[in-house]
Design a protein around this motif. Structure first.
Motif, mmCIF file in Angstrom:
data_model
loop_
_atom_site.group_PDB
_atom_site.id
_atom_site.type_symbol
_atom_site.label_atom_id
_atom_site.label_comp_id
_atom_site.label_asym_id
_atom_site.label_seq_id
_atom_site.Cartn_x
_atom_site.Cartn_y
_atom_site.Cartn_z
ATOM 1 N N GLY A 49 0.813 -1.208 0.000
ATOM 2 C CA GLY A 49 0.000 0.000 0.000
ATOM 3 C C GLY A 49 0.844 1.254 0.000
ATOM 4 O O GLY A 49 0.552 2.229 -0.701
ATOM 5 N N ILE A 50 1.920 1.260 0.811
ATOM 6 C CA ILE A 50 2.822 2.412 0.832
ATOM 7 C C ILE A 50 3.481 2.594 -0.535
ATOM 8 O O ILE A 50 3.608 3.720 -1.039
ATOM 9 C CB ILE A 50 3.875 2.237 1.940
ATOM 10 N N ALA A 51 3.905 1.490 -1.163
ATOM 11 C CA ALA A 51 4.526 1.569 -2.489
ATOM 12 C C ALA A 51 3.572 2.188 -3.496
ATOM 13 O O ALA A 51 3.972 3.005 -4.332
ATOM 14 C CB ALA A 51 4.954 0.178 -2.948
ATOM 15 N N ARG A 52 2.319 1.799 -3.434
ATOM 16 C CA ARG A 52 1.331 2.355 -4.363
ATOM 17 C C ARG A 52 1.196 3.862 -4.172
ATOM 18 O O ARG A 52 1.220 4.631 -5.134
ATOM 19 C CB ARG A 52 0.000 1.664 -4.145
ATOM 20 N N LEU A 56 8.767 10.547 3.423
ATOM 21 C CA LEU A 56 7.422 10.565 2.849
ATOM 22 C C LEU A 56 6.484 9.814 3.787
ATOM 23 O O LEU A 56 6.836 8.746 4.299
ATOM 24 C CB LEU A 56 7.401 9.905 1.473
ATOM 25 N N ILE A 57 5.313 10.372 4.010
ATOM 26 C CA ILE A 57 4.251 9.678 4.725
ATOM 27 C C ILE A 57 3.237 9.234 3.677
ATOM 28 O O ILE A 57 2.754 10.060 2.891
ATOM 29 C CB ILE A 57 3.563 10.575 5.767
ATOM 30 N N ALA A 58 2.933 7.948 3.654
ATOM 31 C CA ALA A 58 2.128 7.427 2.544
ATOM 32 C C ALA A 58 1.127 6.393 3.031
ATOM 33 O O ALA A 58 1.306 5.751 4.065
ATOM 34 C CB ALA A 58 3.034 6.810 1.475
ATOM 35 N N ASP A 59 0.061 6.263 2.258
ATOM 36 C CA ASP A 59 -0.841 5.121 2.338
ATOM 37 C C ASP A 59 -1.118 4.694 0.907
ATOM 38 O O ASP A 59 -0.460 5.178 -0.019
ATOM 39 C CB ASP A 59 -2.124 5.445 3.117
ATOM 40 N N ARG A 60 -2.066 3.814 0.694
ATOM 41 C CA ARG A 60 -2.279 3.304 -0.657
ATOM 42 C C ARG A 60 -2.905 4.319 -1.593
ATOM 43 O O ARG A 60 -2.985 4.098 -2.803
ATOM 44 C CB ARG A 60 -3.135 2.039 -0.610
ATOM 45 N N TYR A 61 -3.341 5.458 -1.081
ATOM 46 C CA TYR A 61 -4.010 6.457 -1.912
ATOM 47 C C TYR A 61 -3.092 7.590 -2.346
ATOM 48 O O TYR A 61 -3.420 8.346 -3.252
ATOM 49 C CB TYR A 61 -5.214 7.022 -1.165
ATOM 50 N N GLY A 62 -1.955 7.754 -1.701
ATOM 51 C CA GLY A 62 -1.064 8.844 -2.057
ATOM 52 C C GLY A 62 0.025 9.009 -1.011
ATOM 53 O O GLY A 62 0.172 8.203 -0.094
#
Length: 217
Positions: free
Chosen positions: A79-82, A166-172
């Motif tokens: 999800g983070i990669a996405r 970077l702070i990330a989830d699967r949406y951005g």
């Protein structure tokens, strides 16, 4: 009005190449359409299947079609990669996942920018994942900017101050701290750009011919 003359034979993709007539088609029961065989899944090398599955998790399928498992570290990392790749693509970069480097390491995400700049992002799914990693300084030799990408709730105080975050989830993703630039030498940049282009082409080719050698991917 009755149909005069002989019906014209025709063929379509549903009949697998067999010839029939319009009358036969109208009076016969609809053919059963078999699902296509899973050629890629059956023939692809193990490593490519793993990369393909991760790419599908990260990019290809709609959010509701492939929910990530909340308790799975692999799911969190995917999800983070996405989200990271969405962020980079919006900024004009092209991205590859799990890209091999000359050192023998594999970069979680490597991105090539419009001016030839190279960014590497190392994904950490949790604090333990970060604490066990001693290899990340090696990545700086292969990029102009280096980032860690973590999920919401990660204790960011663990991340060194001299790298990007970077702070990330699967949406951005969102850039919480910029990476200090350390420009590559010209020869290394050329080698990295050629390696990126070749790997991207090989992975695209693997979707058409999944029997190509595993070592190339």
């Amino acid at each position: 009005m009755p149909i005069r003359g002989r019906a014209t034979p025709f063929c379509c993709s549903l009949c697998n190449g067999s010839r029939s007539t319009a009358v036969d088609w109208a009076t016969s029961s609809p053919p059963e359409i078999a699902a296509p065989p899973p050629v890629v899944e059956a023939l692809a090398p193990f490593r490519f299947r793993a990369i393909l599955e991760r790419m599908q998790n990260a990019f290809l399928l709609p959010d509701e079609d492939r929910p990530l498992k909340p308790g799975s570290l692999a799911g969190v990392a995917a999800g983070i990669a996405r989200g990271v790749c969405r962020y980079l693509v919006a900024a004009g970069y092209g991205c590859l996942l799990e890209a091999p480097l000359r050192s023998g390491r594999r970069a979680d995400v490597i991105a090539l920018g419009p001016q030839g700049e190279i960014v590497i992002v190392e994904i950490k799914s949790g604090p333990q994942d970060f604490r066990m990693d001693r290899k990340w300084p090696d990545y700086r030799e292969f990029c102009d900017r280096f980032y860690f990408a973590v999920g919401h709730g990660f204790p960011v105080a663990l991340i060194p101050q001299d790298v990007g975050l970077l702070i990330a989830d699967r949406y951005g993703a969102a850039e919480m701290r910029a990476s200090s630039p350390h420009p590559l030498a010209g020869a290394r940049r050329k080698a990295m750009s050629l390696s990126f282009a070749r790997l991207a082409a090989l992975r695209l080719q693997a979707t058409l011919d999944p029997q190509q050698p595993q070592s190339l991917l």
